[in-house]
Design an enzyme around this catalytic site. Sequence first.
Site, PDB file in Angstrom:
ATOM      1  CG  HIS A  32      90.281  75.707  25.745  1.00 54.56           C
ATOM      2  ND1 HIS A  32      89.336  76.476  26.372  1.00 54.56           N
ATOM      3  CD2 HIS A  32      91.478  76.317  26.006  1.00 54.56           C
ATOM      4  CE1 HIS A  32      89.921  77.500  26.988  1.00 54.56           C
ATOM      5  NE2 HIS A  32      91.218  77.425  26.771  1.00 54.56           N
ATOM      6  CD  GLU A  39      95.096  82.420  29.417  1.00 58.07           C
ATOM      7  OE1 GLU A  39      94.964  81.561  30.311  1.00 58.07           O
ATOM      8  OE2 GLU A  39      94.799  82.210  28.247  1.00 58.07           O
ATOM      9  CG  HIS A  82      93.664  80.982  23.772  1.00 58.15           C
ATOM     10  ND1 HIS A  82      92.475  80.420  23.397  1.00 58.15           N
ATOM     11  CD2 HIS A  82      93.942  80.491  25.005  1.00 58.15           C
ATOM     12  CE1 HIS A  82      92.049  79.621  24.367  1.00 58.15           C
ATOM     13  NE2 HIS A  82      92.926  79.641  25.359  1.00 58.15           N
ATOM     14  NE  ARG A 106      83.961  85.978  24.419  1.00 60.37           N
ATOM     15  CZ  ARG A 106      84.242  85.020  25.292  1.00 60.37           C
ATOM     16  NH1 ARG A 106      83.735  83.819  25.133  1.00 60.37           N
ATOM     17  NH2 ARG A 106      85.052  85.255  26.316  1.00 60.37           N
ATOM     18  CE1 TYR A 115      88.898  80.962  25.466  1.00 62.57           C
ATOM     19  CE2 TYR A 115      87.847  83.057  24.975  1.00 62.57           C
ATOM     20  CZ  TYR A 115      88.836  82.341  25.595  1.00 62.57           C
ATOM     21  OH  TYR A 115      89.773  82.990  26.341  1.00 62.57           O
ATOM     22  CG  ASP A 147      88.062  78.379  32.950  1.00 58.13           C
ATOM     23  OD1 ASP A 147      88.930  79.072  33.519  1.00 58.13           O
ATOM     24  OD2 ASP A 147      88.020  78.246  31.711  1.00 58.13           O
ATOM     25  CG  HIS A 159      91.599  82.733  34.411  1.00 57.36           C
ATOM     26  ND1 HIS A 159      92.176  82.999  33.189  1.00 57.36           N
ATOM     27  CD2 HIS A 159      91.287  81.418  34.381  1.00 57.36           C
ATOM     28  CE1 HIS A 159      92.180  81.903  32.460  1.00 57.36           C
ATOM     29  NE2 HIS A 159      91.650  80.936  33.149  1.00 57.36           N
ATOM     30  CG  HIS A 217      97.677  80.046  29.795  1.00 59.95           C
ATOM     31  ND1 HIS A 217      96.611  79.475  29.151  1.00 59.95           N
ATOM     32  CD2 HIS A 217      98.411  80.673  28.839  1.00 59.95           C
ATOM     33  CE1 HIS A 217      96.690  79.754  27.854  1.00 59.95           C
ATOM     34  NE2 HIS A 217      97.775  80.463  27.643  1.00 59.95           N
ATOM     35  CD  GLU A 240      94.530  76.900  28.442  1.00 63.37           C
ATOM     36  OE1 GLU A 240      94.186  77.396  27.353  1.00 63.37           O
ATOM     37  OE2 GLU A 240      94.509  77.533  29.514  1.00 63.37           O
ATOM     38  CG  HIS A 295      92.304  76.065  33.067  1.00 61.29           C
ATOM     39  ND1 HIS A 295      92.465  76.145  31.701  1.00 61.29           N
ATOM     40  CD2 HIS A 295      91.605  77.176  33.422  1.00 61.29           C
ATOM     41  CE1 HIS A 295      91.892  77.249  31.247  1.00 61.29           C
ATOM     42  NE2 HIS A 295      91.380  77.899  32.269  1.00 61.29           N
ATOM     43  CG  ASP A 333      95.166  78.107  32.875  1.00 62.58           C
ATOM     44  OD1 ASP A 333      95.021  78.259  34.106  1.00 62.58           O
ATOM     45  OD2 ASP A 333      94.778  78.941  32.042  1.00 62.58           O
TER      46      ASP A 333
HETATM   47 ZN   LIG Z   1      94.625  79.472  30.039  1.00 65.22          ZN
HETATM   48 ZN   LIG Z   2      92.649  78.838  27.298  1.00 67.17          ZN
END
Ligand SMILES: [Zn+2]
Ligand SMILES: [Zn+2]
Length: 280
Positions: A111, A261, A71, A41, A74, A231, A233, A218, A148, A184, A181
């Site tokens: 992403h 995840e 990964h 982040r 973000y 989104d 999980h 994922h 992804e 997703h 994923d």
């Molecule tokens: Zn994912």
């Molecule tokens: Zn991701």
Amino acid sequence: MKKAGHLLGVHCSVSGGLHNAFEEAGKLGIDTFQIFTQNQRQWINKKYEPEIINAFKKSWKSSSVITVFSHCSYLLNLASEDEVLRSKSIDALIGEVIRCNDLGLSFCVLHPGAAKGQTEAQALDHVIDALKQVFAETKNCTSKILLENTAGQGTSIGYRFEHLGAILKGVDSVRLGVCFDTCHAFAAGYDLRTKTTFDQTWMEFDRLVGRNNLLAIHLNDSKGDLGSRIDRHDHIGHGKLGMDAFRWMLHEFSDIPKILETEKEGDWDNMNLTKLRELN
Ligand SMILES: [Zn+2]
Ligand SMILES: [Zn+2]
């Protein structure tokens, strides 16, 4: 017959040092995992010193881990219409690819980005141009970038297989692949709950993306409903997907690394892994 849990892992923590992920992997008995190579982040762009790289490789060697991947942050948005943010994102991705390559990681998951004020077609064009630039500037690296699929939250692109297919075609590089994923896909409207809809989803994927481009998975359950574009999980078997979807994923893709995840707090990683291993 492969052992239960072959190429099945989780997102591991790197707090206290990158190599600590192998300790966590050992405790969980997993042979693959995903990490963030730096704080996901923050806009930092680390280059690791040889000592850190060597410690990482040494821990890897003495573990039973086969595949490790990262990964991306973000914050990256290769699709942005803001040139400053786009070029910052390109630089960050170049840094990520170099870190992966230095550490011996096979690939980093990305992403595709968010369209914000643009059409999806414009956003996809930005992503294609950005990825071409990243590959051109990391020619001596072998690590791949995996797009992804997203849930389609907000103005995210990448929630339709068409988007992934368009980027793959536009960039046309052997160093570009896809990470699927389950949460997703479901939130984006791809139903995996019955054998018929599961097979339909994968036929769509084959037609628009190509199974040969699928290099990571994922495995996450979904708090949001089919097509909710949320989104969030959930733990395996606790969300809306149902256990059959995970059973079929494990059977169909036994040779592709699969990563959980889900929220790690408490003993959840162990419980989720156990559930999946029992499906084998
Ligand atoms: Zn994912
Ligand atoms: Zn991701």
